[in-house]
Scaffold this motif. Structure first.
Motif, PDB file in Angstrom:
ATOM      1  N   VAL A  46       0.838  -1.193   0.000  1.00 26.56           N
ATOM      2  CA  VAL A  46       0.000   0.000   0.000  1.00 26.56           C
ATOM      3  C   VAL A  46       0.876   1.247   0.000  1.00 26.56           C
ATOM      4  O   VAL A  46       2.078   1.195   0.290  1.00 26.56           O
ATOM      5  N   CYS A  47       0.242   2.368  -0.331  1.00 32.09           N
ATOM      6  CA  CYS A  47       0.844   3.688  -0.177  1.00 32.09           C
ATOM      7  C   CYS A  47       0.217   4.347   1.054  1.00 32.09           C
ATOM      8  O   CYS A  47      -0.902   4.010   1.450  1.00 32.09           O
ATOM      9  N   ALA A  48       0.910   5.287   1.657  1.00 29.37           N
ATOM     10  CA  ALA A  48       0.387   5.933   2.856  1.00 29.37           C
ATOM     11  C   ALA A  48       0.924   7.354   2.981  1.00 29.37           C
ATOM     12  O   ALA A  48       2.030   7.655   2.523  1.00 29.37           O
ATOM     13  N   ARG A  49       0.138   8.208   3.611  1.00 31.54           N
ATOM     14  CA  ARG A  49       0.585   9.546   4.000  1.00 31.54           C
ATOM     15  C   ARG A  49      -0.309  10.069   5.117  1.00 31.54           C
ATOM     16  O   ARG A  49      -1.415   9.575   5.331  1.00 31.54           O
ATOM     17  N   PRO A  61      -2.294  12.962  13.654  1.00 32.33           N
ATOM     18  CA  PRO A  61      -2.799  13.032  12.269  1.00 32.33           C
ATOM     19  C   PRO A  61      -3.325  11.681  11.788  1.00 32.33           C
ATOM     20  O   PRO A  61      -2.761  10.632  12.110  1.00 32.33           O
ATOM     21  N   ILE A  62      -4.412  11.707  11.041  1.00 31.63           N
ATOM     22  CA  ILE A  62      -4.997  10.489  10.488  1.00 31.63           C
ATOM     23  C   ILE A  62      -4.093   9.958   9.376  1.00 31.63           C
ATOM     24  O   ILE A  62      -3.568  10.719   8.557  1.00 31.63           O
ATOM     25  N   ILE A  63      -3.924   8.637   9.337  1.00 36.04           N
ATOM     26  CA  ILE A  63      -3.107   7.992   8.313  1.00 36.04           C
ATOM     27  C   ILE A  63      -4.017   7.506   7.188  1.00 36.04           C
ATOM     28  O   ILE A  63      -4.948   6.733   7.412  1.00 36.04           O
ATOM     29  N   LEU A  64      -3.737   7.972   5.977  1.00 37.26           N
ATOM     30  CA  LEU A  64      -4.472   7.561   4.780  1.00 37.26           C
ATOM     31  C   LEU A  64      -3.690   6.476   4.063  1.00 37.26           C
ATOM     32  O   LEU A  64      -2.495   6.638   3.794  1.00 37.26           O
ATOM     33  N   LEU A  65      -4.357   5.360   3.752  1.00 35.45           N
ATOM     34  CA  LEU A  65      -3.755   4.260   2.998  1.00 35.45           C
ATOM     35  C   LEU A  65      -4.550   4.023   1.729  1.00 35.45           C
ATOM     36  O   LEU A  65      -5.761   4.232   1.698  1.00 35.45           O
ATOM     37  N   TRP A  66      -3.846   3.567   0.683  1.00 33.90           N
ATOM     38  CA  TRP A  66      -4.518   3.164  -0.553  1.00 33.90           C
ATOM     39  C   TRP A  66      -3.639   2.154  -1.290  1.00 33.90           C
ATOM     40  O   TRP A  66      -2.439   2.056  -1.031  1.00 33.90           O
ATOM     41  N   PRO A  67      -4.217   1.348  -2.170  1.00 34.31           N
ATOM     42  CA  PRO A  67      -3.439   0.302  -2.849  1.00 34.31           C
ATOM     43  C   PRO A  67      -2.272   0.876  -3.634  1.00 34.31           C
ATOM     44  O   PRO A  67      -2.377   1.958  -4.232  1.00 34.31           O
ATOM     45  N   ASP A  68      -1.164   0.169  -3.617  1.00 28.26           N
ATOM     46  CA  ASP A  68       0.031   0.591  -4.347  1.00 28.26           C
ATOM     47  C   ASP A  68      -0.131   0.204  -5.812  1.00 28.26           C
ATOM     48  O   ASP A  68       0.421  -0.791  -6.292  1.00 28.26           O
ATOM     49  N   GLU A  69      -0.923   1.000  -6.506  1.00 29.36           N
ATOM     50  CA  GLU A  69      -1.175   0.779  -7.924  1.00 29.36           C
ATOM     51  C   GLU A  69      -0.894   2.070  -8.676  1.00 29.36           C
ATOM     52  O   GLU A  69      -1.196   3.165  -8.192  1.00 29.36           O
ATOM     53  N   VAL A 100     -10.843  15.760 -12.640  1.00 28.14           N
ATOM     54  CA  VAL A 100     -10.216  16.471 -13.752  1.00 28.14           C
ATOM     55  C   VAL A 100      -8.712  16.511 -13.506  1.00 28.14           C
ATOM     56  O   VAL A 100      -8.249  17.175 -12.577  1.00 28.14           O
ATOM     57  N   ASP A 101      -7.960  15.765 -14.291  1.00 33.45           N
ATOM     58  CA  ASP A 101      -6.499  15.727 -14.159  1.00 33.45           C
ATOM     59  C   ASP A 101      -6.039  15.427 -12.741  1.00 33.45           C
ATOM     60  O   ASP A 101      -5.079  16.020 -12.241  1.00 33.45           O
ATOM     61  N   GLY A 102      -6.729  14.513 -12.063  1.00 34.04           N
ATOM     62  CA  GLY A 102      -6.284  14.105 -10.740  1.00 34.04           C
ATOM     63  C   GLY A 102      -6.822  14.924  -9.586  1.00 34.04           C
ATOM     64  O   GLY A 102      -6.440  14.691  -8.433  1.00 34.04           O
ATOM     65  N   GLU A 103      -7.706  15.879  -9.885  1.00 37.80           N
ATOM     66  CA  GLU A 103      -8.391  16.627  -8.831  1.00 37.80           C
ATOM     67  C   GLU A 103      -9.863  16.233  -8.852  1.00 37.80           C
ATOM     68  O   GLU A 103     -10.530  16.385  -9.876  1.00 37.80           O
ATOM     69  N   VAL A 104     -10.361  15.732  -7.730  1.00 35.42           N
ATOM     70  CA  VAL A 104     -11.757  15.308  -7.644  1.00 35.42           C
ATOM     71  C   VAL A 104     -12.576  16.436  -7.026  1.00 35.42           C
ATOM     72  O   VAL A 104     -12.338  16.839  -5.882  1.00 35.42           O
ATOM     73  N   PHE A 105     -13.542  16.935  -7.801  1.00 38.86           N
ATOM     74  CA  PHE A 105     -14.417  18.019  -7.346  1.00 38.86           C
ATOM     75  C   PHE A 105     -15.729  17.413  -6.857  1.00 38.86           C
ATOM     76  O   PHE A 105     -16.382  16.658  -7.584  1.00 38.86           O
ATOM     77  N   GLU A 120      -7.100   9.401  -4.090  1.00 38.23           N
ATOM     78  CA  GLU A 120      -6.940   8.491  -2.952  1.00 38.23           C
ATOM     79  C   GLU A 120      -7.730   8.966  -1.732  1.00 38.23           C
ATOM     80  O   GLU A 120      -8.260   8.161  -0.973  1.00 38.23           O
ATOM     81  N   GLU A 121      -7.842  10.281  -1.563  1.00 40.21           N
ATOM     82  CA  GLU A 121      -8.670  10.785  -0.467  1.00 40.21           C
ATOM     83  C   GLU A 121     -10.138  10.514  -0.748  1.00 40.21           C
ATOM     84  O   GLU A 121     -10.896  10.110   0.149  1.00 40.21           O
ATOM     85  N   TYR A 122     -10.561  10.759  -1.968  1.00 40.03           N
ATOM     86  CA  TYR A 122     -11.967  10.574  -2.311  1.00 40.03           C
ATOM     87  C   TYR A 122     -12.402   9.123  -2.100  1.00 40.03           C
ATOM     88  O   TYR A 122     -13.460   8.862  -1.526  1.00 40.03           O
ATOM     89  N   PHE A 123     -11.596   8.191  -2.535  1.00 38.04           N
ATOM     90  CA  PHE A 123     -11.997   6.786  -2.484  1.00 38.04           C
ATOM     91  C   PHE A 123     -11.643   6.092  -1.172  1.00 38.04           C
ATOM     92  O   PHE A 123     -12.341   5.157  -0.766  1.00 38.04           O
ATOM     93  N   TYR A 124     -10.563   6.513  -0.475  1.00 37.36           N
ATOM     94  CA  TYR A 124     -10.006   5.660   0.567  1.00 37.36           C
ATOM     95  C   TYR A 124      -9.807   6.320   1.940  1.00 37.36           C
ATOM     96  O   TYR A 124      -9.148   5.730   2.799  1.00 37.36           O
ATOM     97  N   ARG A 125     -10.370   7.498   2.190  1.00 29.15           N
ATOM     98  CA  ARG A 125     -10.205   8.082   3.521  1.00 29.15           C
ATOM     99  C   ARG A 125     -10.747   7.125   4.596  1.00 29.15           C
ATOM    100  O   ARG A 125     -11.798   6.509   4.409  1.00 29.15           O
ATOM    101  N   PRO A 126     -10.062   7.017   5.740  1.00 32.36           N
ATOM    102  CA  PRO A 126     -10.518   6.082   6.783  1.00 32.36           C
ATOM    103  C   PRO A 126     -11.672   6.661   7.597  1.00 32.36           C
ATOM    104  O   PRO A 126     -11.839   7.879   7.697  1.00 32.36           O
ATOM    105  N   ALA A 127     -12.457   5.802   8.191  1.00 29.90           N
ATOM    106  CA  ALA A 127     -13.573   6.224   9.039  1.00 29.90           C
ATOM    107  C   ALA A 127     -13.043   6.529  10.439  1.00 29.90           C
ATOM    108  O   ALA A 127     -13.329   5.830  11.417  1.00 29.90           O
ATOM    109  N   LEU A 128     -12.240   7.577  10.519  1.00 30.21           N
ATOM    110  CA  LEU A 128     -11.655   8.039  11.775  1.00 30.21           C
ATOM    111  C   LEU A 128     -11.881   9.546  11.898  1.00 30.21           C
ATOM    112  O   LEU A 128     -12.056  10.244  10.895  1.00 30.21           O
TER     113      LEU A 128
END
Length: 292
Positions: A46-49, A61-69, A100-105, A120-128
């Motif tokens: 996975v990726c994380a930040r 700070p909340i840790i965001l994870l998403w698949p390493d793809e 649009v070019d990687g920015e989700v509105f 990654e924030e739009y799809f995978y933010r944790p329920a924290l």
């Protein structure tokens, strides 16, 4: 928008979750990692930040994870039709957002949901923290002391998401339009009688679908129609199939399946409001773009 990204294998030892880096180093082993990630991605890369929002239990700070793809790097536009949330009557018709070019509105009647974010924030933010549903009510709620539970964690953990990817649109024009609309919304004075609600939201004239529709029209798609989310999604797909000859525009339909977690029931797919779009839906199912 995305900084300090690290990669590793999501691991758990003695009840503690962490990322195991390529050099064998343990990453985030003193942080709280959401259990929803462990349900689906344990022992996967996975990726994380870190996010600026904090976990209410740890104050960290909340840790965001998403698949390493690998994310697509070409210019593209993607419509995201989100199926309806069963526990919210206001979600009866579903929801639509645009990448649009990687920015989700994302546009909503709730001011806190009017935002632009990374995929990654739009799809995978944790329920924290503020992203989680209220621990007792199980839904959106702001406590009297102002502590907020917005119930807006990763959309893919909350719903099936239908995706219409479009190549060949002027993304600069679209980005400018959607940033302007977002700025206008966020600078609108709040109605003290309805705190937290966008006062100019209107079910028929100014909602998530009409704002996105107007941007597509401004970008050279005047034939696109739709007042409600699924109607706009279906109409846009059919209109592009009909008018794309000689334009250099290509389209693709996909479906991203909900990643089930305890915080969200299964989503539901409502029918389109316009009966004509029901026929268009059946037409789409018969094309090579049919969703899997």
């Amino acid at each position: 928008m995305a900084t300090d990204i690290v990669k590793g294998r999501l691991t758990r030892e003695d009840g503690q979750a962490f990322l195991l880096g390529p050099d064998g180093k343990r990453l985030f082993d003193s942080e709280r990692i959401w259990n929803g990630y462990l349900i689906h991605w344990l022992e996967r890369r996975v990726c994380a930040r870190r996010l600026p929002q904090v976990d209410y239990e740890t104050g960290r700070p909340i840790i965001l994870l998403w698949p390493d793809e690998e994310m697509p790097k070409h210019s593209s536009v993607a419509l995201y039709y989100n199926e309806r949330l069963r526990k919210y009557p206001a979600s009866l018709l579903g929801h639509i957002a645009i990448n649009v070019d990687g920015e989700v509105f994302n546009y909503s009647h709730l001011m806190n949901e009017d935002e632009v974010m990374t995929p990654e924030e739009y799809f995978y933010r944790p329920a924290l923290g503020e992203f989680a549903p209220h621990p007792e009510l199980g839904r959106h709620h702001v406590n009297e002391d102002g502590k907020a539970y917005y119930d807006k964690f990763g959309r893919l953990f909350m719903r099936n998401v239908h995706v219409l990817t479009i190549e060949g649109l002027p993304t600069d024009c679209l980005s400018e339009f959607y940033h302007h609309e977002l700025e206008s919304i966020l600078n609108t004075p709040e109605n003290p009688k309805k705190p937290g609600v966008y006062p100019h939201f209107n079910l028929f004239t100014r909602n998530c679908a009409t704002i996105i529709r107007d941007g597509l029209r401004k970008a050279g798609l005047p034939m696109v129609r739709g007042v409600f989310p699924r109607d706009l999604f279906i109409n846009t797909a059919c209109s592009l199939l009909k008018h794309r000859a000689g334009t250099g525009i290509t389209v693709r339909l996909d479906r991203m399946h909900q990643l089930k977690v305890p915080e969200a029931p299964s989503s539901a797919l409502p029918p389109p409001v316009n009966p004509v779009n029901m026929l268009r839906m059946f037409y789409l199912r018969g094309t090579q773009l049919a969703m899997k």
